[in-house]
Design a protein around this motif. Structure first.
Motif, PDB file in Angstrom:
ATOM      1  N   GLN A   1      20.352 -29.451  -5.106  1.00 51.78           N
ATOM      2  CA  GLN A   1      21.265 -29.087  -4.027  1.00 51.78           C
ATOM      3  C   GLN A   1      21.111 -27.608  -3.663  1.00 51.78           C
ATOM      4  OE1 GLN A   1      23.702 -31.257  -2.284  1.00 51.78           O
ATOM      5  NE2 GLN A   1      23.244 -29.484  -0.990  1.00 51.78           N
ATOM      6  N   ALA A   2      20.992 -26.756  -4.668  1.00 51.43           N
ATOM      7  CA  ALA A   2      20.846 -25.323  -4.400  1.00 51.43           C
ATOM      8  C   ALA A   2      19.578 -25.034  -3.600  1.00 51.43           C
ATOM      9  CB  ALA A   2      20.839 -24.551  -5.720  1.00 51.43           C
ATOM     10  N   LEU A   3      18.487 -25.682  -3.964  1.00 54.17           N
ATOM     11  CA  LEU A   3      17.230 -25.456  -3.254  1.00 54.17           C
ATOM     12  C   LEU A   3      17.279 -26.040  -1.841  1.00 54.17           C
ATOM     13  CD1 LEU A   3      14.684 -26.131  -6.128  1.00 54.17           C
ATOM     14  CD2 LEU A   3      14.926 -23.981  -4.867  1.00 54.17           C
ATOM     15  N   LEU A   4      17.921 -27.190  -1.697  1.00 56.14           N
ATOM     16  CA  LEU A   4      18.028 -27.795  -0.363  1.00 56.14           C
ATOM     17  C   LEU A   4      18.890 -26.925   0.554  1.00 56.14           C
ATOM     18  CD1 LEU A   4      17.119 -30.218   1.299  1.00 56.14           C
ATOM     19  CD2 LEU A   4      19.170 -31.425   0.540  1.00 56.14           C
ATOM     20  N   ASP A   5      19.981 -26.382   0.021  1.00 56.73           N
ATOM     21  CA  ASP A   5      20.819 -25.461   0.801  1.00 56.73           C
ATOM     22  C   ASP A   5      20.012 -24.233   1.224  1.00 56.73           C
ATOM     23  OD1 ASP A   5      22.999 -27.142   0.506  1.00 56.73           O
ATOM     24  OD2 ASP A   5      23.884 -25.993  -1.151  1.00 56.73           O
ATOM     25  N   HIS A   6      19.226 -23.723   0.301  1.00 58.27           N
ATOM     26  CA  HIS A   6      18.409 -22.543   0.603  1.00 58.27           C
ATOM     27  C   HIS A   6      17.380 -22.875   1.680  1.00 58.27           C
ATOM     28  CE1 HIS A   6      17.018 -18.508  -0.479  1.00 58.27           C
ATOM     29  NE2 HIS A   6      15.783 -18.961  -0.319  1.00 58.27           N
ATOM     30  N   ALA A   7      16.789 -24.057   1.596  1.00 56.31           N
ATOM     31  CA  ALA A   7      15.795 -24.459   2.589  1.00 56.31           C
ATOM     32  C   ALA A   7      16.411 -24.572   3.981  1.00 56.31           C
ATOM     33  CB  ALA A   7      15.172 -25.794   2.181  1.00 56.31           C
ATOM     34  N   GLU A   8      17.631 -25.104   4.057  1.00 54.07           N
ATOM     35  CA  GLU A   8      18.281 -25.237   5.356  1.00 54.07           C
ATOM     36  C   GLU A   8      18.552 -23.865   5.968  1.00 54.07           C
ATOM     37  OE1 GLU A   8      22.310 -27.156   7.316  1.00 54.07           O
ATOM     38  OE2 GLU A   8      21.269 -28.243   5.712  1.00 54.07           O
ATOM     39  N   LEU A   9      18.967 -22.920   5.154  1.00 54.89           N
ATOM     40  CA  LEU A   9      19.180 -21.563   5.655  1.00 54.89           C
ATOM     41  C   LEU A   9      17.876 -20.961   6.179  1.00 54.89           C
ATOM     42  CD1 LEU A   9      21.574 -20.066   2.941  1.00 54.89           C
ATOM     43  CD2 LEU A   9      22.151 -20.598   5.324  1.00 54.89           C
ATOM     44  N   GLN A  10      16.806 -21.171   5.448  1.00 55.56           N
ATOM     45  CA  GLN A  10      15.509 -20.654   5.873  1.00 55.56           C
ATOM     46  C   GLN A  10      15.059 -21.314   7.171  1.00 55.56           C
ATOM     47  OE1 GLN A  10      13.790 -18.106   4.385  1.00 55.56           O
ATOM     48  NE2 GLN A  10      15.599 -17.925   3.081  1.00 55.56           N
ATOM     49  N   ALA A  11      15.312 -22.633   7.302  1.00 52.74           N
ATOM     50  CA  ALA A  11      14.934 -23.346   8.524  1.00 52.74           C
ATOM     51  C   ALA A  11      15.672 -22.777   9.730  1.00 52.74           C
ATOM     52  CB  ALA A  11      15.220 -24.836   8.370  1.00 52.74           C
ATOM     53  N   ARG A  12      16.930 -22.445   9.542  1.00 51.61           N
ATOM     54  CA  ARG A  12      17.703 -21.859  10.650  1.00 51.61           C
ATOM     55  C   ARG A  12      17.153 -20.488  11.016  1.00 51.61           C
ATOM     56  NH1 ARG A  12      22.278 -24.803  11.784  1.00 51.61           N
ATOM     57  NH2 ARG A  12      22.957 -26.289  10.180  1.00 51.61           N
ATOM     58  N   GLU A  13      16.734 -19.718  10.012  1.00 49.07           N
ATOM     59  CA  GLU A  13      16.156 -18.408  10.296  1.00 49.07           C
ATOM     60  C   GLU A  13      14.835 -18.541  11.052  1.00 49.07           C
ATOM     61  OE1 GLU A  13      15.821 -15.906   6.903  1.00 49.07           O
ATOM     62  OE2 GLU A  13      17.969 -15.956   6.433  1.00 49.07           O
ATOM     63  N   LEU A  14      14.142 -19.657  10.850  1.00 45.98           N
ATOM     64  CA  LEU A  14      12.903 -19.922  11.577  1.00 45.98           C
ATOM     65  C   LEU A  14      13.164 -20.540  12.948  1.00 45.98           C
ATOM     66  CD1 LEU A  14      10.773 -21.439   8.661  1.00 45.98           C
ATOM     67  CD2 LEU A  14      10.385 -19.234   9.781  1.00 45.98           C
ATOM     68  N   ASN A  15      14.466 -20.691  13.279  1.00 47.78           N
ATOM     69  CA  ASN A  15      14.880 -21.269  14.563  1.00 47.78           C
ATOM     70  C   ASN A  15      14.395 -22.704  14.726  1.00 47.78           C
ATOM     71  OD1 ASN A  15      16.230 -18.902  15.564  1.00 47.78           O
ATOM     72  ND2 ASN A  15      14.207 -18.002  15.954  1.00 47.78           N
ATOM     73  N   ARG A  16      14.376 -23.439  13.617  1.00 40.35           N
ATOM     74  CA  ARG A  16      14.015 -24.851  13.673  1.00 40.35           C
ATOM     75  C   ARG A  16      15.296 -25.678  13.693  1.00 40.35           C
ATOM     76  NH1 ARG A  16       8.242 -25.280  13.667  1.00 40.35           N
ATOM     77  NH2 ARG A  16       7.703 -23.068  13.880  1.00 40.35           N
ATOM     78  N   ARG A  17      15.303 -26.743  14.479  1.00 39.16           N
ATOM     79  CA  ARG A  17      16.504 -27.566  14.615  1.00 39.16           C
ATOM     80  C   ARG A  17      16.404 -28.916  13.914  1.00 39.16           C
ATOM     81  NH1 ARG A  17      15.803 -31.473  18.455  1.00 39.16           N
ATOM     82  NH2 ARG A  17      14.053 -31.256  19.898  1.00 39.16           N
TER      83      ARG A  17
END
Length: 361
Positions: free
Chosen positions: A110-126
């Motif tokens: 869960q921690a890694l998935l949360d981190h990945a979602e934050l990174q995806a938003r920083e990459l402006n991916r939807r």
């Protein structure tokens, strides 16, 4: 036992200049973890990749970018996540979450998935897309994708994705072909398919690097992988390829010590590459061969071109990697035309993959 946030650290993986660098430790650890997770999830070692094969993909950021993160408790590695995004394709990011069975109870997934979602938003991916690997036997409580084709067994990874709003869009079959068996049936299938295709179609074969005169046609055919392959409701951007991108892709394979053979069919009246098949192996020529892209362009289907390129490349491969025991390949379960060819050739199911997607608000 679930770890408190203070007990878990997540750090970005440094992309080393070479695997001999002192800072290469995390990159090497991630490659080792990837192989261990694939083995644990499928029971097979078909999907192992070396760090040497991976490094050129990470270093060249012209067409694709990779971001990796490792989670630790103290000095122990509990898991990792890798994000992959196409530079020219703005919509989605692929999330490869890697956690061994003994660590799922810690909450690291869960921690890694949360981190990945934050990174995806920083990459402006939807859109987030993720894949889960499963044994051939779906077992109890199987999960069925939205296509209705195929099924996979439940797993901690799949359950985590479900809890976080991912939808199971598609199931892919991983099939294996015995390269050490009699290839007589493949030869006969090739002869039959060539006769059926007729003189308008011509077989062309090469080993990377792609000859300069074929790069434009190959680029067009590869671009069609994003539009002509069954992809359920996955958000797939149409890819743009040209001769320069083909040359960069070739260099990444060769730089990682890999050999690729391509069998293609040219439509003689137009000069179009109408179909192609790729087989790849690493420096260890006794290892598993991987079939990468296979495609028949939509407007050229119905001429048995898929059978031509697959059979021709297997026969050619015997001379390139005669000690390789098996070909491993993936196909969407709803792609019956390609699976029909595979099954007729002798490919058999070995594992399954779930393709998951989450659209970010």
């Amino acid at each position: 036992m679930t770890l408190a946030a203070s007990e878990l650290t997540i750090t970005e993986i440094i992309v080393p200049a070479s695997l001999d660098d002192a800072e290469a430790a995390d990159f090497l650890a991630a490659a080792e973890l990837n192989n261990a997770v694939c083995l644990a999830d499928s029971g097979l070692d078909d999907f192992a990749r070396t760090a040497a094969e991976m490094l050129p993909l990470w270093k060249d950021r012209t067409d694709d970018v990779h971001h990796g993160f490792i989670a630790r408790s103290g000095d122990g590695i509990l898991g990792a996540v890798i994000l992959h995004a196409g530079v020219a394709e703005p919509t989605s990011v692929e999330v490869d979450l890697m956690v061994l069975p003994e660590h799922w109870s810690t909450g690291v997934g869960q921690a890694l998935l949360d981190h990945a979602e934050l990174q995806a938003r920083e990459l402006n991916r939807r859109v987030l897309q993720a894949w889960t690997l499963h044994p051939a036997d779906a077992g109890g409580g199987p999960l069925v994708p939205r296509t209705g084709w195929g099924r996979i067994s439940s797993s901690p990874h799949a359950e985590l994705l479900q809890r976080n709003g991912f939808l199971l869009e598609q199931v892919e079959r991983s099939s294996g072909f015995d390269l050490l068996a009699d290839l007589g049936p493949v030869e006969r299938m090739l002869g039959d398919a060539l006769a059926a295709a007729g003189p308008d179609y011509r077989l062309i074969e090469w080993t990377l690097p792609t000859p300069p005169e074929l790069r434009d046609g190959y680029a067009w055919a590869l671009s069609r992988m994003s539009t002509d392959v069954p992809s359920s409701d996955l958000d797939i951007d149409e890819e743009s390829w040209d001769a320069a991108r083909i040359a960069r892709r070739d260099a990444r394979f060769i730089g990682g010590g890999q050999t690729m053979s391509v069998s293609a069919v040219e439509h003689v009246p137009t000069g179009t590459l109408a179909a192609f098949n790729e087989l790849v192996i690493g420096e260890d020529r006794t290892g598993v061969t991987h079939q990468y892209c296979t495609l028949v362009l939509k407007e050229h289907r119905g001429h048995r071109l898929g059978q031509i390129v697959k059979c021709a490349n297997i026969l050619r491969w015997r001379g390139i990697a005669p000690a390789s025991p098996m070909i491993s390949t993936f196909n969407a379960e709803e792609n019956r035309p390609m699976l029909d060819i595979n099954e007729a050739m002798g490919f058999a199911p070995r594992a399954y993959v779930g393709a998951w997607q989450k659209r970010l608000e």
